[in-house]
Design a protein around this motif. Structure first.
Motif, PDB file in Angstrom:
ATOM      1  N   ASP A 419       0.882  -1.246  -0.062  1.00  0.00           N
ATOM      2  CA  ASP A 419      -0.024   0.019   0.100  1.00  0.00           C
ATOM      3  C   ASP A 419       0.695   1.218  -0.144  1.00  0.00           C
ATOM      4  O   ASP A 419       0.715   2.171  -0.653  1.00  0.00           O
ATOM      5  N   GLY A 420       1.760   1.516   0.795  1.00  0.00           N
ATOM      6  CA  GLY A 420       2.809   2.420   0.875  1.00  0.00           C
ATOM      7  C   GLY A 420       4.060   2.269  -0.050  1.00  0.00           C
ATOM      8  O   GLY A 420       4.864   3.297  -0.208  1.00  0.00           O
ATOM      9  N   GLY A 421       4.218   1.213  -0.853  1.00  0.00           N
ATOM     10  CA  GLY A 421       5.567   1.124  -1.572  1.00  0.00           C
ATOM     11  C   GLY A 421       5.176   0.870  -2.994  1.00  0.00           C
ATOM     12  O   GLY A 421       5.296   1.728  -3.988  1.00  0.00           O
ATOM     13  N   THR A 422       4.828  -0.340  -3.250  1.00  0.00           N
ATOM     14  CA  THR A 422       4.408  -0.771  -4.651  1.00  0.00           C
ATOM     15  C   THR A 422       3.517   0.277  -5.232  1.00  0.00           C
ATOM     16  O   THR A 422       3.608   0.725  -6.507  1.00  0.00           O
ATOM     17  N   MET A 423       2.489   0.650  -4.481  1.00  0.00           N
ATOM     18  CA  MET A 423       1.187   1.543  -5.130  1.00  0.00           C
ATOM     19  C   MET A 423       1.797   3.070  -5.384  1.00  0.00           C
ATOM     20  O   MET A 423       1.240   3.661  -6.244  1.00  0.00           O
ATOM     21  N   VAL A 424       2.939   3.392  -4.419  1.00  0.00           N
ATOM     22  CA  VAL A 424       3.191   4.810  -4.436  1.00  0.00           C
ATOM     23  C   VAL A 424       4.057   5.108  -5.364  1.00  0.00           C
ATOM     24  O   VAL A 424       4.297   6.123  -5.668  1.00  0.00           O
ATOM     25  N   GLU A 425       5.161   4.073  -5.503  1.00  0.00           N
ATOM     26  CA  GLU A 425       6.540   4.375  -6.334  1.00  0.00           C
ATOM     27  C   GLU A 425       6.056   4.894  -7.786  1.00  0.00           C
ATOM     28  O   GLU A 425       7.024   5.676  -8.242  1.00  0.00           O
ATOM     29  N   ASN A 426       4.863   4.658  -8.171  1.00  0.00           N
ATOM     30  CA  ASN A 426       4.629   5.233  -9.518  1.00  0.00           C
ATOM     31  C   ASN A 426       4.305   6.604  -9.599  1.00  0.00           C
ATOM     32  O   ASN A 426       3.961   7.207 -10.651  1.00  0.00           O
ATOM     33  N   VAL A 427       4.223   7.286  -8.772  1.00  0.00           N
ATOM     34  CA  VAL A 427       3.746   8.676  -8.647  1.00  0.00           C
ATOM     35  C   VAL A 427       4.955   9.656  -7.806  1.00  0.00           C
ATOM     36  O   VAL A 427       4.969  10.750  -7.691  1.00  0.00           O
ATOM     37  N   ILE A 428       6.144   8.776  -7.858  1.00  0.00           N
ATOM     38  CA  ILE A 428       7.310   9.506  -7.170  1.00  0.00           C
ATOM     39  C   ILE A 428       8.003   9.679  -8.644  1.00  0.00           C
ATOM     40  O   ILE A 428       8.681   8.922  -9.227  1.00  0.00           O
ATOM     41  N   PRO A 429       8.418  11.315  -9.056  1.00  0.00           N
ATOM     42  CA  PRO A 429       9.236  11.274 -10.162  1.00  0.00           C
ATOM     43  C   PRO A 429      10.614  10.804 -10.390  1.00  0.00           C
ATOM     44  O   PRO A 429      10.988  10.330 -11.609  1.00  0.00           O
ATOM     45  N   TRP A 430      11.257  10.567  -9.343  1.00  0.00           N
ATOM     46  CA  TRP A 430      12.475  10.029  -9.426  1.00  0.00           C
ATOM     47  C   TRP A 430      12.960   8.725  -9.124  1.00  0.00           C
ATOM     48  O   TRP A 430      13.938   8.064  -9.524  1.00  0.00           O
ATOM     49  N   THR A 431      11.821   7.803  -8.870  1.00  0.00           N
ATOM     50  CA  THR A 431      12.007   6.452  -8.732  1.00  0.00           C
ATOM     51  C   THR A 431      12.247   5.784 -10.169  1.00  0.00           C
ATOM     52  O   THR A 431      11.766   6.348 -11.302  1.00  0.00           O
ATOM     53  N   THR A 432      12.604   4.434 -10.247  1.00  0.00           N
ATOM     54  CA  THR A 432      12.737   3.776 -11.617  1.00  0.00           C
ATOM     55  C   THR A 432      11.626   3.688 -12.269  1.00  0.00           C
ATOM     56  O   THR A 432      11.337   3.793 -13.577  1.00  0.00           O
ATOM     57  N   THR A 433      10.496   3.487 -11.307  1.00  0.00           N
ATOM     58  CA  THR A 433       9.141   3.211 -11.829  1.00  0.00           C
ATOM     59  C   THR A 433       8.630   4.576 -12.440  1.00  0.00           C
ATOM     60  O   THR A 433       8.058   4.640 -13.715  1.00  0.00           O
ATOM     61  N   GLY A 434       8.926   5.530 -11.933  1.00  0.00           N
ATOM     62  CA  GLY A 434       8.080   6.708 -12.206  1.00  0.00           C
ATOM     63  C   GLY A 434       8.972   7.303 -13.580  1.00  0.00           C
ATOM     64  O   GLY A 434       8.172   7.596 -14.519  1.00  0.00           O
ATOM     65  N   VAL A 435      10.358   7.083 -13.600  1.00  0.00           N
ATOM     66  CA  VAL A 435      10.849   7.624 -14.794  1.00  0.00           C
ATOM     67  C   VAL A 435      10.379   6.796 -16.094  1.00  0.00           C
ATOM     68  O   VAL A 435      10.447   7.203 -17.092  1.00  0.00           O
ATOM     69  N   PHE A 436      10.311   5.475 -15.679  1.00  0.00           N
ATOM     70  CA  PHE A 436       9.800   4.622 -16.705  1.00  0.00           C
ATOM     71  C   PHE A 436       8.555   4.859 -17.222  1.00  0.00           C
ATOM     72  O   PHE A 436       8.336   4.928 -18.608  1.00  0.00           O
ATOM     73  N   MET A 437       7.679   5.144 -16.346  1.00  0.00           N
ATOM     74  CA  MET A 437       6.049   5.549 -16.592  1.00  0.00           C
ATOM     75  C   MET A 437       6.104   6.814 -17.548  1.00  0.00           C
ATOM     76  O   MET A 437       5.448   6.850 -18.738  1.00  0.00           O
ATOM     77  N   ALA A 438       6.789   7.780 -17.132  1.00  0.00           N
ATOM     78  CA  ALA A 438       6.821   8.908 -17.682  1.00  0.00           C
ATOM     79  C   ALA A 438       7.523   8.911 -19.038  1.00  0.00           C
ATOM     80  O   ALA A 438       6.924   9.407 -20.055  1.00  0.00           O
ATOM     81  N   GLY A 439       8.352   8.169 -19.252  1.00  0.00           N
ATOM     82  CA  GLY A 439       9.151   7.927 -20.629  1.00  0.00           C
ATOM     83  C   GLY A 439       8.557   7.108 -21.584  1.00  0.00           C
ATOM     84  O   GLY A 439       8.362   7.601 -22.631  1.00  0.00           O
ATOM     85  N   THR A 440       7.628   6.336 -20.982  1.00  0.00           N
ATOM     86  CA  THR A 440       6.893   5.399 -21.813  1.00  0.00           C
ATOM     87  C   THR A 440       5.676   5.990 -22.402  1.00  0.00           C
ATOM     88  O   THR A 440       5.331   5.875 -23.766  1.00  0.00           O
ATOM     89  N   LEU A 441       5.035   6.706 -21.552  1.00  0.00           N
ATOM     90  CA  LEU A 441       3.726   7.181 -22.183  1.00  0.00           C
ATOM     91  C   LEU A 441       4.029   8.743 -22.562  1.00  0.00           C
ATOM     92  O   LEU A 441       2.977   9.395 -23.236  1.00  0.00           O
ATOM     93  N   GLY A 442       5.260   9.371 -22.261  1.00  0.00           N
ATOM     94  CA  GLY A 442       5.214  10.643 -22.526  1.00  0.00           C
ATOM     95  C   GLY A 442       4.566  11.622 -21.797  1.00  0.00           C
ATOM     96  O   GLY A 442       4.417  12.851 -22.107  1.00  0.00           O
ATOM     97  N   ILE A 443       4.198  11.339 -20.544  1.00  0.00           N
ATOM     98  CA  ILE A 443       3.472  12.285 -19.661  1.00  0.00           C
ATOM     99  C   ILE A 443       4.428  12.474 -18.463  1.00  0.00           C
ATOM    100  O   ILE A 443       4.398  11.279 -17.774  1.00  0.00           O
ATOM    101  N   PRO A 444       4.686  13.614 -17.882  1.00  0.00           N
ATOM    102  CA  PRO A 444       5.574  13.760 -16.739  1.00  0.00           C
ATOM    103  C   PRO A 444       4.559  13.081 -15.385  1.00  0.00           C
ATOM    104  O   PRO A 444       3.491  13.239 -15.424  1.00  0.00           O
ATOM    105  N   VAL A 445       5.284  12.561 -14.448  1.00  0.00           N
ATOM    106  CA  VAL A 445       4.688  12.152 -13.456  1.00  0.00           C
ATOM    107  C   VAL A 445       3.895  12.968 -12.756  1.00  0.00           C
ATOM    108  O   VAL A 445       2.890  12.717 -12.235  1.00  0.00           O
TER     109      VAL A 445
END
Length: 490
Positions: A419-445
């Motif tokens: 709840d606090g980790g897996t779910m949250v990491e995609n809305v934090i801009p500097w995590t590997t997940t955040g940069v991946f999602m932003a880079g893949t979809l082309g929308i900043p976190v």
């Protein structure tokens, strides 16, 4: 002769963390608002500055550069698998575009989809894909791109759609027994995998229902600009142009089939993606009109509509849709990841993060305080480590004894890690997940994060259950405690 080290104090562990928070707040919030409008401090620089502070503290304590460098390199090596994926996913996207795989899926997707439910579709379909495959990254990088492409063509709100896609992918990731983060959270707390998933249903289940309902409503509040696909001339022109550029064939579904097979069989991610990319490149040479030079260029630098020499006056929306991919597409994301791992490595020299988290647990007095503290600690640890595996073991190690003392079920701790980790990491801009999602979809976190409704609703539900005690298995723990006492008496 080894230099004598100064005594390590709690303040030494806190200084780098406070410095990072201060630099993030200044660089991402204060600077763009008051000093340089529309320009924020690059994440790479943020982590470099934070690392300078951390290294300065270590020098003061008496550590040598070689000692620091050894730990930094170790942390970077732990992140290499993620970096491999970031490199290979760019090749995958480019090869699927030039092969005609993504265009074909968009072509038929537009014909089937109802525009008003695009956000709901963006939430549900990636969720199903993630449950089946156990990978949120694979879900967003494949079917997520297709749905986002359809959304672009019909004029959907890009931030809402990106938020829905990421939310769906992460719901599926949490609920899948094939997910690595789900397995690690169960492993770190000693909870049976399926008991862990059942426990998450108490928080993530209702959160997903609420989020899905809101995405459905948002389709009417922020409807796509094109609501009648069959009679829209712009869509008709786009579809006609796609058929003029590409030759569609069922075999073009082979690349995504390879990714799906690899995910189901738990094959190594990066090699599967590369194989899928190479098969896509081969299909481009077999079925499409592109030259070998164009195919190779696409794999490295991404697809460019200038390669389409036989079709002129391409619709602008189609140019935007097709121009993507390539090995270097996510190079900025990779640089951010390396900078983040260097900072984490400098923190790991003295185990600063573990020390801070352990100190936090000492002042907890009630069950609800303990659960909520674990929730926030997990989020902060994830933000500082950019690694959910490390987060699960650090937080579980710090809170396991406290949960036992408070007689809180370990299933609550295991789901709190997600709840606090897996779910949250995609809305934090500097995590590997955040940069991946932003880079893949082309929308900043920070642009899609407000519309990633699942994470915020899930947080509220998790805190509510912690306060009320609902879904915390208190009856089960009492029965277990009574059985233990009975055995002692007998």
């Amino acid at each position: 002769m080894m230099k004598q080290k100064r005594s390590f104090k709690f303040v030494h562990a806190v200084i780098p963390i406070v410095a990072l928070i201060f630099i993030i707040v200044f660089g991402l919030i204060i600077q763009p608002r008051f000093f340089t409008p529309d320009f924020s401090m690059p994440l790479e620089l943020i982590f470099i500055l934070a690392t300078i502070v951390s290294v300065s503290v270590l020098f003061y304590l008496g550590y040598s550069w070689d000692e620091m460098q050894k730990t930094m390199v170790q942390k970077i090596s732990e992140g290499i698998p993620s970096i491999f994926i970031l490199f290979s996913i760019g090749m995958l996207i480019g090869s699927w575009v030039i092969a005609g795989t993504i265009p074909m899926m968009i072509f038929y997707g537009i014909k089937l989809i109802i525009p008003s439910v695009i956000y709901l579709v963006g939430f549900i379909v990636p969720a199903i894909f993630s449950i089946v495959t156990g990978t949120s990254w694979g879900s967003v990088g494949t079917i997520g791109i297709v749905i986002f492409g359809i959304g672009e063509l019909i004029g959907a709100h890009p931030a809402i759609l990106a938020g829905a896609i990421v939310a769906g992918a992460y719901f599926g990731d949490k609920m899948s027994p094939l997910s690595d983060t789900t397995n690690v959270a169960a492993m770190a707390t000693g909870v049976n995998l399926y008991e862990h998933i059942k426990s998450m249903l108490y928080t993530t289940g209702p959160s997903a229902l609420i989020a899905g309902s809101l995405y459905f409503v948002l389709g009417f509040i922020f409807p796509p600009t094109i609501t009648e696909i069959g009679t829209n001339s712009q869509i008709a022109t786009t579809l006609t142009t796609l058929t003029n550029i590409y030759t569609f064939n069922p075999l073009l579904l082979l690349p995504p089939a390879i990714v799906l097979y690899g995910a189901l069989k738990k094959k190594p991610t990066a090699p599967v993606i590369i194989i899928s990319s190479l098969v896509g490149a081969l299909l481009a040479l077999i079925f499409q009109k592109f030259s070998l030079e164009s195919v190779i260029t696409t794999l490295i630098n991404g697809f460019n509509t200038d390669m389409i020499t036989w079709e002129s006056n391409l619709p602008e929306n189609l140019v935007t849709l097709l121009t993507r991919g390539g090995l270097y597409q996510l190079i900025s994301a990779i640089t951010i990841c390396i900078a983040a791992f260097i900072f984490i490595g400098s923190m790991s020299v003295t185990n600063s993060l573990e020390i801070v988290v352990t100190r936090v647990t000492k002042g907890l007095r009630t069950k609800s305080q303990t659960i909520i503290a674990a929730l926030f600690s997990t989020s902060i640890t994830n933000a500082l480590t950019s690694n959910q595996f490390a987060t699960s073991f650090i937080t579980a190690g710090a809170y396991e004894k406290k949960f036992k003392q408070m007689k809180i079920s370990p299933k609550v701790l295991s789901r709190t890690l997600e709840d606090g980790g897996t779910m949250v990491e995609n809305v934090i801009p500097w995590t590997t997940t955040g940069v991946f999602m932003a880079g893949t979809l082309g929308i900043p976190v920070l642009t899609y994060a407000p519309w990633q409704l699942l994470v915020w609703i899930n947080y509220i539900v998790a805190i509510t259950l912690a306060i009320t005690g609902k879904g915390c298995f208190e009856k089960e723990m009492r029965l277990k405690d009574n059985n233990i006492n009975s055995e002692k008496v007998s």
